[in-house]
Scaffold this motif. Structure first.
Motif, PDB file in Angstrom:
ATOM      1  N   THR A  19      51.383   8.059 -21.180  1.00 27.66           N
ATOM      2  CA  THR A  19      52.335   8.800 -22.006  1.00 27.66           C
ATOM      3  C   THR A  19      51.673   9.294 -23.283  1.00 27.66           C
ATOM      4  O   THR A  19      51.863  10.443 -23.685  1.00 27.66           O
ATOM      5  CB  THR A  19      53.560   7.923 -22.336  1.00 27.66           C
ATOM      6  N   ILE A  20      50.866   8.450 -23.909  1.00 30.66           N
ATOM      7  CA  ILE A  20      50.152   8.861 -25.123  1.00 30.66           C
ATOM      8  C   ILE A  20      49.221  10.031 -24.803  1.00 30.66           C
ATOM      9  O   ILE A  20      49.123  10.981 -25.577  1.00 30.66           O
ATOM     10  CB  ILE A  20      49.385   7.675 -25.748  1.00 30.66           C
ATOM     11  N   GLN A  21      48.559   9.976 -23.653  1.00 26.15           N
ATOM     12  CA  GLN A  21      47.671  11.069 -23.252  1.00 26.15           C
ATOM     13  C   GLN A  21      48.456  12.359 -23.062  1.00 26.15           C
ATOM     14  O   GLN A  21      48.037  13.427 -23.517  1.00 26.15           O
ATOM     15  CB  GLN A  21      46.925  10.712 -21.963  1.00 26.15           C
ATOM     16  N   LYS A  22      49.605  12.275 -22.414  1.00 24.95           N
ATOM     17  CA  LYS A  22      50.443  13.461 -22.200  1.00 24.95           C
ATOM     18  C   LYS A  22      50.905  14.061 -23.534  1.00 24.95           C
ATOM     19  O   LYS A  22      50.913  15.276 -23.710  1.00 24.95           O
ATOM     20  CB  LYS A  22      51.659  13.121 -21.342  1.00 24.95           C
ATOM     21  N   LEU A  23      51.276  13.204 -24.462  1.00 24.86           N
ATOM     22  CA  LEU A  23      51.721  13.680 -25.768  1.00 24.86           C
ATOM     23  C   LEU A  23      50.573  14.322 -26.537  1.00 24.86           C
ATOM     24  O   LEU A  23      50.736  15.382 -27.145  1.00 24.86           O
ATOM     25  CB  LEU A  23      52.331  12.527 -26.576  1.00 24.86           C
ATOM     26  N   SER A  24      49.405  13.704 -26.479  1.00 22.66           N
ATOM     27  CA  SER A  24      48.229  14.274 -27.140  1.00 22.66           C
ATOM     28  C   SER A  24      47.894  15.640 -26.561  1.00 22.66           C
ATOM     29  O   SER A  24      47.614  16.590 -27.298  1.00 22.66           O
ATOM     30  CB  SER A  24      47.021  13.346 -26.980  1.00 22.66           C
ATOM     31  N   ASP A  25      47.932  15.738 -25.249  1.00 22.43           N
ATOM     32  CA  ASP A  25      47.662  17.014 -24.580  1.00 22.43           C
ATOM     33  C   ASP A  25      48.678  18.069 -24.995  1.00 22.43           C
ATOM     34  O   ASP A  25      48.319  19.222 -25.261  1.00 22.43           O
ATOM     35  CB  ASP A  25      47.685  16.855 -23.062  1.00 22.43           C
TER      36      ASP A  25
END
Length: 68
Positions: free
Chosen positions: A46-52
């Protein structure tokens, strides 16, 4: 690590709503709401998706929540 602050910071910068984030990052609306309200810690995915979504590195996303 304060992901709630990070997410709030980037929401203000982008003008995205919770619904926008759910739709654009392909996240469950309930997950976004729980993270924003501090009731759930997001997964690494989820953190990766938000960063992206916000166009920043994960480290930059996390760092935004550490600012005073």
């Amino acid at each position: 690590m304060n992901i709630k602050k990070s997410l709030t910071y980037f929401m203000k910068q982008s003008g995205y709503t919770q619904a926008d984030i759910s739709r654009l990052a392909i996240l469950n609306p309930a997950t976004v709401s729980l993270v924003i309200n501090g009731h759930r810690d997001p997964t690494c995915k989820t953190i990766q998706k938000l960063s992206d979504l916000f166009g920043v590195k994960v480290s930059e996303f996390i760092q935004a929540g550490e600012r005073g």
